[in-house]
Design a protein around this motif. Structure first.
Motif, short mmCIF file in Angstrom:
data_model
loop_
_atom_site.label_atom_id
_atom_site.label_comp_id
_atom_site.label_asym_id
_atom_site.label_seq_id
_atom_site.Cartn_x
_atom_site.Cartn_y
_atom_site.Cartn_z
N SER A 248 -43.22 -4.46 44.76
CA SER A 248 -42.53 -3.19 44.53
C SER A 248 -42.12 -3.05 43.07
N SER A 249 -41.63 -4.15 42.49
CA SER A 249 -41.25 -4.12 41.08
C SER A 249 -42.45 -3.90 40.18
N LYS A 250 -43.57 -4.52 40.51
CA LYS A 250 -44.79 -4.33 39.71
C LYS A 250 -45.26 -2.87 39.79
N GLY A 251 -45.20 -2.29 40.96
CA GLY A 251 -45.60 -0.89 41.11
C GLY A 251 -44.72 0.05 40.31
N SER A 252 -43.42 -0.22 40.27
CA SER A 252 -42.50 0.62 39.49
C SER A 252 -42.80 0.51 38.01
N GLY A 253 -43.14 -0.70 37.54
CA GLY A 253 -43.49 -0.88 36.14
C GLY A 253 -44.74 -0.11 35.74
N ILE A 254 -45.73 -0.06 36.63
CA ILE A 254 -46.96 0.68 36.35
C ILE A 254 -46.68 2.17 36.31
N GLN A 255 -45.88 2.67 37.25
CA GLN A 255 -45.61 4.11 37.32
C GLN A 255 -44.74 4.58 36.16
N ALA A 256 -44.00 3.67 35.52
CA ALA A 256 -43.13 4.07 34.42
C ALA A 256 -43.93 4.59 33.23
N ASN A 257 -45.19 4.16 33.09
CA ASN A 257 -46.03 4.58 31.96
C ASN A 257 -46.95 5.75 32.30
N LEU A 258 -46.73 6.37 33.45
CA LEU A 258 -47.60 7.47 33.89
C LEU A 258 -46.76 8.70 34.18
N PRO A 259 -47.34 9.88 34.03
CA PRO A 259 -46.59 11.11 34.34
C PRO A 259 -46.46 11.29 35.84
N PRO A 260 -45.40 11.95 36.30
CA PRO A 260 -45.21 12.19 37.75
C PRO A 260 -46.11 13.31 38.26
N VAL A 261 -47.39 13.02 38.43
CA VAL A 261 -48.33 14.04 38.91
C VAL A 261 -48.22 14.18 40.42
N SER A 262 -48.73 15.30 40.93
CA SER A 262 -48.58 15.61 42.35
C SER A 262 -49.70 15.06 43.21
N TYR A 263 -50.74 14.51 42.61
CA TYR A 263 -51.87 13.98 43.37
C TYR A 263 -51.85 12.45 43.34
N ILE A 264 -52.64 11.84 44.23
CA ILE A 264 -52.68 10.38 44.34
C ILE A 264 -53.72 9.83 43.37
N LYS A 265 -53.31 8.86 42.59
CA LYS A 265 -54.19 8.23 41.63
C LYS A 265 -54.82 6.97 42.24
N ALA A 266 -55.85 6.47 41.58
CA ALA A 266 -56.52 5.26 42.06
C ALA A 266 -55.58 4.07 42.07
N ILE A 267 -54.72 3.97 41.07
CA ILE A 267 -53.78 2.85 41.02
C ILE A 267 -52.74 2.99 42.12
N ASP A 268 -52.43 4.22 42.55
CA ASP A 268 -51.50 4.41 43.66
C ASP A 268 -52.09 3.89 44.97
N VAL A 269 -53.38 4.15 45.16
CA VAL A 269 -54.06 3.65 46.36
C VAL A 269 -54.04 2.14 46.38
N TRP A 270 -54.31 1.52 45.23
CA TRP A 270 -54.34 0.06 45.16
C TRP A 270 -52.95 -0.52 45.44
N MET A 271 -51.93 0.01 44.78
CA MET A 271 -50.59 -0.52 44.97
C MET A 271 -50.11 -0.27 46.40
N GLY A 272 -50.46 0.87 46.97
CA GLY A 272 -50.09 1.13 48.35
C GLY A 272 -50.74 0.17 49.32
N ALA A 273 -52.02 -0.15 49.07
CA ALA A 273 -52.72 -1.10 49.95
C ALA A 273 -52.12 -2.50 49.82
N CYS A 274 -51.85 -2.94 48.59
CA CYS A 274 -51.27 -4.27 48.38
C CYS A 274 -49.89 -4.36 49.02
N THR A 275 -49.09 -3.32 48.87
CA THR A 275 -47.76 -3.31 49.50
C THR A 275 -47.87 -3.35 51.02
N THR A 276 -48.87 -2.65 51.55
CA THR A 276 -49.08 -2.65 53.01
C THR A 276 -49.45 -4.03 53.51
#
Length: 442
Positions: free
Chosen positions: A276-304
């Protein structure tokens, strides 16, 4: 001696003539500028639009920031046009001027960068501006600028994305009837030979003409588009590899004993917090867009996967505790039956237990000549203690019971789930990678 004196004399005369020519060129320029009106366009008297050819030499290209969606460029802007008012065959050579006061005395195109957020003119060590006047009236106007351009990025495939960033140059005050911008016919965009970008590769670029319409009129503009492909190496090392290792570490829980509750809980919670901490660090360098990015899918799968490993332990531990309760109940019932049978029978307690054996099996490992009273006392103490459980499927009657091993069934269901997950989780993660990488790369 005579030849030496002659050669010195010739050198002095040639240098003197060059100085005189230089002074004559400046005098000619001063004479041309006396009646020069810098407010009028070169082709205004003919009723035509003045064509201006543009060229951009990019010295540095970098600092592409997806959070602010912009990038910085250090460039030389070169503009060429024909001004017959400055045409004279009297000039011995092209005349270069870098005096800002002299530069302001001639007409120059009023252009601006339409998509620039910030611009800086270079003054170190002198103002980086040059005007070259050729004898045929051709003018070269060059200046060095540091600019930050906006670039609307599509981060759907981030960090395996490719972007198209543009430089837009447009006329500020002159309409297309007065000023026509065009790209230089050969090599309108020139990149520095050793130009390298930290996270991107410039695949190619193209130039095009455009027109901007406003309520005041139509204005000429130029556009240069750069096609950038993001390099994946940085994100493989900083994002994908660490998160994969965290997922692998969470699977160690499947190889620990079921009763190793502190170790398994600590491992599960620690890996979940880390991912969870690693995912927050990655998202800190990205804009809050409304669509799902490839890195979001990866972090969501790893968290799952990490969370599922923790849930698996919770479920296994629940089944194991339920088995313990059943085991204790059967244990108490067996002790009660033994007491009743011993009262009415002289048979060995072990033989009576074998006759009652179904799902429950009791094995006596105590001394063969142990008195019946001591055996019942020991078994009763074990029953009152709840018939404790162990991860190997055995239970002891109490803290002082070293002679009885109680088993329920052959293999506990909880241990079977752990063994299944040892292979199921890696296989599911492999299937996810097989789908994820081809989908986002190609």
């Amino acid at each position: 001696m005579f030849l030496w004196i002659t050669s010195l004399s010739l050198l002095y005369i040639s240098s003197l003539l060059g100085q005189i020519k230089g002074e004559n060129d400046l005098s000619i320029l001063d004479h041309l500028l006396k009646g020069y009106d810098r407010r009028a366009l070169p082709e205004s008297l003919k009723g035509k639009a003045t064509p201006v050819a543009c060229e951009i030499y990019i010295r540095s290209f970098g600092s592409i920031n997806p959070a602010t969606m912009d990038y910085e460029v250090d460039l030389y802007l070169r503009q060429t046009w024909l001004d017959e008012r400055l045409k004279t065959p009297k000039l011995s050579k092209p005349l270069d001027l870098n005096d800002p006061k002299l530069v302001t005395m001639i007409w120059k195109p009023e252009v601006f960068f339409a998509n620039a957020k910030h611009a800086e003119f270079q003054y170190v060590t002198v103002p980086n501006v040059l005007v070259r006047i050729n004898p045929n009236g051709s003018i070269l106007y060059m200046l060095r600028l540091k600019l930050r351009f906006s670039c609307m990025m599509d981060l759907y495939r981030f960090p395996m994305d490719s972007q198209v960033c543009a430089i837009e140059l447009a006329s500020f005050s002159k309409t297309t009837d007065e000023l026509q911008l065009k790209w230089k016919e050969t090599d309108p965009i020139v990149l520095y030979e050793n130009l390298k970008l930290p996270q991107f590769q410039i695949e190619h670029w193209n130039t095009s003409l455009c027109k901007e319409k406003f309520q005041f009129g139509e204005y000429s503009c130029l556009k240069a588009e750069f096609y950038l492909q993001r390099s994946l190496g940085y994100h493989l090392v900083q994002s994908y590899l660490p998160t994969s290792l965290i997922v692998f570490i969470s699977w160690v829980s499947f190889w620990l004993d079921i009763d190793a509750i502190p170790a398994r809980v600590t491992l599960g919670v620690t890996t979940l917090l880390t991912i969870s901490s690693k995912g927050s660090g990655i998202q800190a360098n990205l804009p809050p867009v409304s669509y799902i990015k490839a890195i979001d899918v990866w972090m969501g799968a790893c968290t799952t996967f990490v969370f599922a490993a923790l849930l698996e332990f919770t479920f296994v531990n629940y089944l194991w505790r339920q088995k313990c309760k059943q085991r204790a109940s059967h244990f108490r019932q067996t002790i009660t039956n033994l007491k009743a049978n011993i009262t009415n029978s002289t048979n060995n307690p072990a033989d009576q237990a074998k006759r009652d054996e179904g799902k429950t099996k009791m094995v006596f490992n105590g001394p063969p000549n142990e008195p019946i009273g001591i055996t019942l006392t020991r078994l009763s103490a074990g029953a009152n203690g709840g018939g404790g459980c162990s991860s190997s499927g055995g239970s002891s009657g109490g803290g002082n019971d070293h002679y009885v091993r109680y088993q329920l069934g052959d293999v506990p269901k909880a241990s079977g789930i752990d063994r299944t997950c040892r292979f199921l989780f890696p296989m599911l993660f492999l299937v996810f990678n097989t789908v994820y990488w081809p989908y986002y790369i190609y």
